[in-house]
Design an enzyme around this catalytic site. Sequence first.
Site, PDB file in Angstrom:
ATOM      1  N   CYS A 189      -3.657  10.893   1.210  1.00  0.00           N
ATOM      2  CA  CYS A 189      -2.916   9.670   0.753  1.00  0.00           C
ATOM      3  C   CYS A 189      -1.504   9.778   0.527  1.00  0.00           C
ATOM      4  CB  CYS A 189      -3.773   8.799   0.088  1.00  0.00           C
ATOM      5  SG  CYS A 189      -5.466   8.520   0.601  1.00  0.00           S
ATOM      6  N   LYS A 227       0.760  -1.255  -0.086  1.00  0.00           N
ATOM      7  CA  LYS A 227       0.167   0.048  -0.020  1.00  0.00           C
ATOM      8  C   LYS A 227       0.910   1.225  -0.043  1.00  0.00           C
ATOM      9  CE  LYS A 227      -3.226   2.938   0.234  1.00  0.00           C
ATOM     10  NZ  LYS A 227      -4.175   2.889  -0.392  1.00  0.00           N
TER      11      LYS A 227
HETATM   12  N1  SAJ Z   1      -1.367  15.047  -9.216  1.00  0.00           N
HETATM   13  C1  SAJ Z   1      -0.467  15.689  -9.766  1.00  0.00           C
HETATM   14  N2  SAJ Z   1      -0.031  15.209 -11.028  1.00  0.00           N
HETATM   15  C2  SAJ Z   1      -0.505  14.053 -11.390  1.00  0.00           C
HETATM   16  C3  SAJ Z   1      -1.352  13.328 -11.077  1.00  0.00           C
HETATM   17  C4  SAJ Z   1      -2.005  13.872  -9.494  1.00  0.00           C
HETATM   18  O1  SAJ Z   1      -0.095  17.023  -9.574  1.00  0.00           O
HETATM   19  O2  SAJ Z   1       0.028  13.838 -12.638  1.00  0.00           O
HETATM   20  C5  SAJ Z   1      -1.733  15.572  -7.879  1.00  0.00           C
HETATM   21  C6  SAJ Z   1      -3.371  15.556  -7.747  1.00  0.00           C
HETATM   22  O3  SAJ Z   1      -3.726  17.067  -8.205  1.00  0.00           O
HETATM   23  C7  SAJ Z   1      -3.632  15.583  -6.187  1.00  0.00           C
HETATM   24  C8  SAJ Z   1      -2.355  14.533  -5.768  1.00  0.00           C
HETATM   25  O4  SAJ Z   1      -1.539  14.480  -6.892  1.00  0.00           O
HETATM   26  O5  SAJ Z   1      -3.223  17.103  -5.632  1.00  0.00           O
HETATM   27  C9  SAJ Z   1      -3.113  13.156  -5.744  1.00  0.00           C
HETATM   28  O6  SAJ Z   1      -4.053  13.006  -6.318  1.00  0.00           O
HETATM   29  P1  SAJ Z   1      -4.110  11.374  -7.246  1.00  0.00           P
HETATM   30  O7  SAJ Z   1      -5.166  11.384  -8.137  1.00  0.00           O
HETATM   31  O8  SAJ Z   1      -2.834  11.017  -7.604  1.00  0.00           O
HETATM   32  O9  SAJ Z   1      -4.518  10.368  -5.931  1.00  0.00           O
HETATM   33  P2  SAJ Z   1      -5.405  10.341  -4.525  1.00  0.00           P
HETATM   34  O10 SAJ Z   1      -4.876  10.908  -3.349  1.00  0.00           O
HETATM   35  O11 SAJ Z   1      -6.618  10.863  -4.899  1.00  0.00           O
HETATM   36  O12 SAJ Z   1      -5.740   8.840  -4.487  1.00  0.00           O
HETATM   37  C10 SAJ Z   1      -4.504   8.099  -4.362  1.00  0.00           C
HETATM   38  C11 SAJ Z   1      -4.504   6.918  -5.325  1.00  0.00           C
HETATM   39  N3  SAJ Z   1      -3.220   6.013  -5.492  1.00  0.00           N
HETATM   40  C12 SAJ Z   1      -2.380   6.111  -6.371  1.00  0.00           C
HETATM   41  O13 SAJ Z   1      -2.903   6.290  -7.493  1.00  0.00           O
HETATM   42  C13 SAJ Z   1      -1.424   5.188  -6.287  1.00  0.00           C
HETATM   43  C14 SAJ Z   1      -5.650   5.769  -4.959  1.00  0.00           C
HETATM   44  O14 SAJ Z   1      -5.424   4.628  -5.812  1.00  0.00           O
HETATM   45  C15 SAJ Z   1      -5.350   5.477  -3.426  1.00  0.00           C
HETATM   46  O15 SAJ Z   1      -6.446   4.465  -2.997  1.00  0.00           O
HETATM   47  C16 SAJ Z   1      -5.420   6.621  -2.759  1.00  0.00           C
HETATM   48  O16 SAJ Z   1      -4.358   7.480  -2.877  1.00  0.00           O
HETATM   49  C17 SAJ Z   1      -5.309   6.144  -0.981  1.00  0.00           C
HETATM   50  O17 SAJ Z   1      -6.439   5.932  -0.646  1.00  0.00           O
HETATM   51  O18 SAJ Z   1      -4.059   5.674  -0.767  1.00  0.00           O
END
Ligand code: SAJ
Length: 426
Positions: A265, A211
């Site tokens: 997360c 995780k």
């Molecule tokens: N972000 C960027 N650039 C990107 C992608 C995301 O700056 O290319 C930023 C987003 O704007 C945001 C942050 O990253 O601020 C996180 O967003 P996210 O969409 O990457 O992830 P979360 O936090 O919504 O969900 C994550 C997911 N983990 C992964 O993709 C490895 C999800 O599958 C998990 O279940 C979740 O964390 C969790 O509960 O741990």
Amino acid sequence: MFNTISMIGLGYIGLPTATLFASRKKHVIGVDINQHAVDTVNQGRIHIVEPELDMLVHAAVTQGYLRATTKPESADAFLIAVPTPFTDGHKPDTSYIEASARAIAPVLEKGNLVILESTSPVGTTEKLAGWLADARPDLSFPQQAAEAADIQIAYCPERVLPGRVVHELVANDRVIGGMTRTATYMAAALYKTFVQGELVATNARTAEMCKLTENAFRDVNIAFANELSIICDKLDINVWELISLANRHPRVNILQPGAGVGGHCIAVDPWFIVDTSPDEARIIRTAREVNDHKPEWVLEKVKIAIADVLSSRPGATMADIKVACLGLAFKPDIDDLRESPALEITESIVKLGCQVLAVEPNIDVLPEKLSRSNLALASLDEALATADVLCVLVKHRSFIEAASDIRDHDGIIDGVGLLSSTQASR
Ligand code: SAJ
């Protein structure tokens, strides 16, 4: 094997998971220390925002398969999905798990399965087993009796994306990490109730690390994109064009730079790895630092844009300047403002003393704690018509649709590449 399931923690993961078990006609008892959450669920309503969940909870409660309470009751299986925040100094705080263990221990019965779902530092499942064993010396646990234990224990993390939780809980593959083979087998049998993805067996420590690894992987990759954005700014190169060109290489897949990394997360979990391995986790720690620094970097750009406006208007003061912040949520197309870099940047701009218009199409009112005389929620049209400086902080769909109007504005800080590409964040 499992007729009654108890879910400890009715939050973003616990409530949808409890509801999916209930929708498969299992009797589910949801337990939460928050009386408001308990009352809301018992009325068939939800206290969080997540598509499809309201209908499912309503059906589960009215059909009698789901009810909530503040006090644990006996069940065949107990699932724990409570928060694991970090304290000052980025130390993991597992006190909610410990409190859950103390709460369920009195009602445990021989033959029960206990599953930890909360994101946790490696070794937490073993600690959970220790807390339960301390409280119930009359029962045996895996660390004492292995496969023959009265109580079996497993770690089974979720990996669902906020906004797609119901779909992903069912469709995603799931890692099942038993402290024993029996626990793994029992946990897999339980999740089979609603999971259509593959249930992949491992041990508890590997599942815990898995995780953390998934979110650290994403954090490191976003940090790479954010670092590139700062280098490219210095070298006068459009980073979004650069990334789209580099991604045409068959083995390159760079993520999108943004205003920073938010949510509860990805910005938290990598620290759990750093905490257990501070000397070894060098890339993981640096990635956290790079991503945490990004909002400050965007803020510096906004300050420069404000200084430009002030120098072109003799006699004008900070209070005369109007800055529009496009987006407050922690990522596109959601209403969740918690741990949001866009919100952090907006609050810092407010502190500069200028007038701030927050454009956030996913909320109707600003939260009480943001109430400031120089901050107001505004429409995109109002922002475009009146702002001196416009900073794009979140790539919401409605902003992408209005990109050509936004592009015509003077004094734009584009923190998310809205005007450079139409590619949505992945
Ligand atoms: N972000 C960027 N650039 C990107 C992608 C995301 O700056 O290319 C930023 C987003 O704007 C945001 C942050 O990253 O601020 C996180 O967003 P996210 O969409 O990457 O992830 P979360 O936090 O919504 O969900 C994550 C997911 N983990 C992964 O993709 C490895 C999800 O599958 C998990 O279940 C979740 O964390 C969790 O509960 O741990």
